[in-house]
Design an enzyme around this catalytic site. Structure first.
Site, PDB file in Angstrom:
ATOM      1  N   SER A 159       0.772  -0.980   0.008  1.00  0.00           N
ATOM      2  CA  SER A 159       0.305  -0.384   0.155  1.00  0.00           C
ATOM      3  C   SER A 159       0.979   1.482  -0.513  1.00  0.00           C
ATOM      4  O   SER A 159       0.734   1.950  -0.839  1.00  0.00           O
ATOM      5  CB  SER A 159      -1.252  -0.041   1.507  1.00  0.00           C
ATOM      6  OG  SER A 159      -1.494   0.922   1.267  1.00  0.00           O
TER       7      SER A 159
ATOM      8  N   TRP B  32       2.708   1.359  -3.594  1.00  0.00           N
ATOM      9  CA  TRP B  32       1.463   2.106  -3.964  1.00  0.00           C
ATOM     10  C   TRP B  32       1.748   3.185  -4.303  1.00  0.00           C
ATOM     11  O   TRP B  32       1.308   4.317  -5.698  1.00  0.00           O
ATOM     12  CB  TRP B  32      -0.283   1.723  -3.760  1.00  0.00           C
ATOM     13  CG  TRP B  32      -1.026   2.183  -4.453  1.00  0.00           C
ATOM     14  CD1 TRP B  32      -1.868   1.672  -5.845  1.00  0.00           C
ATOM     15  CD2 TRP B  32      -1.826   2.899  -4.334  1.00  0.00           C
ATOM     16  NE1 TRP B  32      -2.465   2.306  -6.400  1.00  0.00           N
ATOM     17  CE2 TRP B  32      -2.724   2.940  -5.533  1.00  0.00           C
ATOM     18  CE3 TRP B  32      -2.151   4.664  -3.878  1.00  0.00           C
ATOM     19  CZ2 TRP B  32      -3.791   3.873  -5.704  1.00  0.00           C
ATOM     20  CZ3 TRP B  32      -2.905   5.337  -3.770  1.00  0.00           C
ATOM     21  CH2 TRP B  32      -3.968   5.454  -4.958  1.00  0.00           C
ATOM     22  N   HIS B  33       1.312   4.249  -3.039  1.00  0.00           N
ATOM     23  CA  HIS B  33       1.522   5.861  -3.185  1.00  0.00           C
ATOM     24  C   HIS B  33       2.870   6.244  -3.615  1.00  0.00           C
ATOM     25  O   HIS B  33       2.594   7.582  -4.404  1.00  0.00           O
ATOM     26  CB  HIS B  33       1.318   6.033  -1.899  1.00  0.00           C
ATOM     27  CG  HIS B  33       0.015   5.772  -1.282  1.00  0.00           C
ATOM     28  ND1 HIS B  33      -0.453   4.371  -0.581  1.00  0.00           N
ATOM     29  CD2 HIS B  33      -1.016   7.044  -1.515  1.00  0.00           C
ATOM     30  CE1 HIS B  33      -1.140   4.791  -0.077  1.00  0.00           C
ATOM     31  NE2 HIS B  33      -1.952   6.282  -0.037  1.00  0.00           N
ATOM     32  N   GLY B  34       3.871   5.907  -4.064  1.00  0.00           N
ATOM     33  CA  GLY B  34       4.645   6.277  -5.307  1.00  0.00           C
ATOM     34  C   GLY B  34       5.753   5.628  -4.888  1.00  0.00           C
ATOM     35  O   GLY B  34       6.134   4.425  -4.553  1.00  0.00           O
TER      36      GLY B  34
ATOM     37  N   PHE C 140      -0.185   9.817  -8.075  1.00  0.00           N
ATOM     38  CA  PHE C 140      -0.184   8.190  -7.810  1.00  0.00           C
ATOM     39  C   PHE C 140      -0.690   7.591  -8.432  1.00  0.00           C
ATOM     40  O   PHE C 140      -1.230   6.579  -8.492  1.00  0.00           O
ATOM     41  CB  PHE C 140      -1.021   7.986  -5.778  1.00  0.00           C
ATOM     42  CG  PHE C 140      -0.156   9.365  -4.824  1.00  0.00           C
ATOM     43  CD1 PHE C 140       1.185   9.478  -5.478  1.00  0.00           C
ATOM     44  CD2 PHE C 140      -0.628   9.340  -3.993  1.00  0.00           C
ATOM     45  CE1 PHE C 140       2.050  10.047  -3.789  1.00  0.00           C
ATOM     46  CE2 PHE C 140      -0.711   9.872  -3.090  1.00  0.00           C
ATOM     47  CZ  PHE C 140       0.394  10.855  -3.308  1.00  0.00           C
TER      48      PHE C 140
END
Lengths: 321, 470
Positions: free
Chosen positions: B319, B322-324, B470
């Protein structure tokens, strides 16, 4: 038949306006329009009050200038040219209309706004690369938003604001939008006035005491729209018999200096015969930390010395006719 | 196109108007065209990626449904996942991994000279790929019939209100809605408008205002003391919440006006008593996606304690990334994984107090502190910046940065309104006052005041929504 239709319309209309959700929408539109107008007018009265006009350099710069000499430019103009020294040296009035982060579009708008009212004798333009080079973002035109409060008061300000996009024409129908985020400024000007400027000039007190990191000088292409505005600026001065001096004030370092100014200076000289003085790597200022607040801005001491220096030059080059 | 742009103010009412004027059979086509137009406003060429991902997941899903062979189903699903995540990897993670390998080898004295790719991250790629992949998995599991109509399916993937920053919709919820005839309904219009106004308030008045200080401070960590960094970190907690929840509110409100129900994405997360509850309230569409398509397939909590902890940690790490593509996001995810495991181990996630009691408030406050500590890593430009900020917050205090007094004044004013509404909604959910008043005149006046506040102190510089990256 007609009566039946009217009756049907009236009974449906009654149902229509009794509907809670439709009521909400009608009220929302009414309240928004009413509040926008009434609150906007209060903001406006507040922003352009007598006290505000007295204390706010921006209002003076756009609407009230009547001085003989006007200094234009970005933060390097704002912090480098002390009008008091120029006034003492020249014996005529002077005001610094420089503004941080602005470029030639803003300077041109302010000159045009001044010319809507009067004709100054001398214009000093502190030239920066952002006045003639392309930049990657649209923040430069975004920054013209500071002229929004004057949208209905000055044709020049209106034209500058419209550079931000044609949508401004629609947005400025709101009475509040042009005064967006100015509530605190208005409050301060009216109730807690403090003058941080001397005829528009803002001295920077700090002394730079850090080591110079390698300056990142990115190469940039010339922006023809900005060049046109710059030439128009010069043209306007010359056609109104205003003596124009274009100056480039000192930098802390001349390392990595490139010749980005050379071409434009050459064009200004050959095309318009303008007096251009480049102090970018003036030996007196070079590497003297005590005169700088940071690598590109003089502190008040440096500014005073620099202003004294250029006052003499202008004095000697100014044709009083 | 940005929600907070003038173009959207023209685009959206036009779309709504034509949507209701058009006959039902043409609406999907009109919405699809509008959605692609909306997306192509950024970089038109990237619409090909969107379409490519759509085509692959659509085709694979039909083939999965058509075949009886479990092996073939698996191969098709794997192919779809590999291609979609491959696109995501190429655009989002390739440079990061390449650079990390290069740095690692350099430490060992080796040289790695594979060049980085000079490409821009397509807006919203993580959102639409996750949505499309989720659909394929649903079809694979037999939980959903494959959509045969390419146009309807393409609209599901590209539906403009939620295309670039979610909510990441479930096919089970949204797909069928495109086949339903939506009558113009004032109830939906009013609910949608209210939610959009609140979303714009969150974005323009709170998030964008606070971001001025946050960016100034976080981009010059060395220049600021711990007090300023602490203020900036708290501001960032509200900035990112209002930015993302604001976007979600606008998206949900816009869809609602046309009769579509999107899932709730945020539910006042800062009132959570523990981290597990936080993740049930924060970015709900993403956390449930990870729960359903990663955590549970890994075994979820139906395994031994150690394996369960491992599953939690892996889910949060993924997770985070996933954001960066940055170590900071990985650490942020890891921290949340650690918090979750820690609270689970000590049974802290089970403690229940009424929230309006001293214990309840202490729990909320403690949880908020944990969350903002993790936000430091999320926002910092580098991991060393993040450690430096944490250290300074604990040790180096002084006078706060006061260059921009208006940011404090307007920002705190906006926060006060935000928190007042949230406190009221959280603790007195049955009472409908002001914005949600039963009386139209009161609700309209309250919402009109919100519009006036937006016009007065909102930030109108077309700021990007943070989650677009993102």
């Amino acid at each position: 038949m007609f009566l039946i239709i009217v009756n049907l319309f009236i009974s449906n209309f009654k149902l229509f306006i009794k509907d809670k959700n439709i009521n909400f929408l009608l009220y929302l539109v009414l309240f928004t329009v009413f509040l926008d107008f009434s609150v906007g007018k209060i903001y406006e009265g507040f922003y352009f009050s007598k006290n505000s006009k007295k204390n706010d350099a921006l209002i003076h710069s756009v609407m009230e200038t009547n001085e003989d000499i006007l200094v234009f430019g970005s933060s390097r103009a704002l912090h480098h040219y002390n009008p008091r020294i120029i006034e003492d040296s020249m014996g005529i009035t002077c005001y610094n209309v420089g503004s941080g982060g602005q470029n030639i579009y803003y300077h041109l708008a302010l000159l045009e706004a001044a010319l809507e009212r009067y004709r100054p004798k001398i214009v000093i333009l502190e030239l920066m690369t952002i006045d003639f080079e392309l930049t990657s973002s649209q923040w430069e035109t975004e920054k013209l938003g500071v002229l929004l409060p004057f949208y209905d008061r000055s044709k020049a300000a209106q034209n500058a604001v419209l550079r931000r996009g044609i949508s401004e024409r629609v947005k400025t129908n709101s009475c509040i939008y042009p005064l967006n985020s100015l509530l605190y400024t208005s409050f301060r000007n009216n109730f807690l006035p403090f003058n941080n400027h001397i005829n528009g000039y803002i001295p920077v007190k700090k002394v730079w005491n850090k080591t110079l990191e390698k300056e990142q000088i990115s190469s940039s292409n010339v922006d023809t729209m900005k060049i046109n505005s710059l030439f128009h600026f010069v043209n306007l001065c010359q056609s109104n018999n205003i003596e124009i001096f274009i100056l480039i004030s000192p930098h802390y370092s001349n390392k990595n200096r490139n010749s980005r100014y050379d071409n434009i200076i050459e064009q200004l000289k050959s095309k318009f015969g303008v007096k251009v003085f480049n102090f970018e790597d003036d030996q007196y200022f070079l590497s003297k930390q005590s005169l700088f607040a940071d690598p590109v801005h003089l502190n008040s001491k440096g500014a005073d010395e620099y202003t004294s220096m250029i006052s003499n030059i202008i004095k000697h080059n100014f044709k009083k006719d | 196109m940005l929600f907070n742009s003038f173009e959207f103010l023209i685009f959206f009412p036009t779309v709504v108007l034509f949507y209701f004027l058009l006959p039902h059979k043409l609406r999907w086509l009109f919405l699809l065209g509008s959605s692609y137009y909306f997306y192509m406003n950024w970089k038109p060429i990237y619409a090909l990626l969107l379409f490519g991902s759509t085509l692959i997941t659509w085709g694979c899903s039909i083939l999965i449904e058509n075949t009886n062979s479990v092996r073939k189903k698996k191969i098709l699903l794997t192919s779809s996942l590999v291609i979609n995540f491959g696109i995501l990897f190429l655009y989002k993670y390739y440079n990061f991994i390449n650079q990390s390998v290069s740095d690692l080898l350099e430490i060992s004295g080796l040289k790695w000279t594979v060049p980085n790719l000079d490409i821009l991250l397509p807006v919203g790629i993580s959102f639409y790929i996750f949505q499309a992949v989720g659909y394929t998995i649903d079809v694979y599991r037999g939980e959903l019939k494959a959509e045969r109509h390419l146009g309807i399916y393409a609209l599901f993937v590209s539906f403009f209100p939620q295309l670039v920053a979610g909510p990441i919709e479930r096919s089970k919820n949204l797909l069928s809605q495109f086949r339903v005839f939506h009558k113009f309904d004032f109830v939906n219009v009013v609910a949608g408008i209210k939610q959009m106004i609140w979303g714009f308030f969150m974005k323009l008045v709170v998030a964008d205002r606070l971001s001025l200080l946050v960016n100034a401070v976080y981009n010059n960590v060395e220049e600021h003391n711990g007090t300023t960094l602490l203020i900036a970190t708290i501001f960032f907690a509200f900035q990112i919440y209002c930015d993302f929840a604001g976007y979600s509110n606008i998206a949900i409100g816009a869809a609602r006006m046309m009769g579509f129900e999107l899932m709730t994405n945020f539910n006042r997360p800062y009132f959570s008593s523990n981290i597990s509850e936080f993740w049930q309230r924060w970015h709900i569409s993403l956390s449930t996606w990870f729960r359903d398509y990663l955590y549970i397939p890994l075994g979820g909590n139906r395994v031994g304690v150690i394996k369960n902890y491992f599953n939690i940690f892996i889910t949060f790490l993924i997770s985070g990334i996933w954001h960066g593509a940055n170590w900071t996001f990985l650490i942020w995810g890891g921290l949340h994984g650690f918090y979750n495991i820690f609270q689970k181990y000590f049974g802290l996630d089970k403690i229940q107090f009424k929230k309006l009691t001293p214990y309840g408030i202490i729990l909320i406050f403690t949880n908020f502190l944990l969350v903002i500590f993790a936000w430091i890593f999320f926002r910092a430009n580098t991991t060393s910046d993040a450690w430096n900020i944490s250290y300074k917050i604990l040790t180096n205090h002084g006078i706060p940065f006061k260059e921009s007094i208006t940011t404090y004044i307007y920002g705190i004013f906006g926060l006060t309104i935000l928190l007042s509404k949230e406190v009221f909604d959280e603790f007195f959910p049955d009472k409908k006052i002001l914005f949600d008043s039963e009386k139209p005149i009161v609700a309209a006046l309250a919402n009109a005041c919100l519009v006036i506040i937006i016009l007065s102190i909102g930030v109108f510089d077309n700021s990007q929504f943070i989650y677009f990256q993102f």
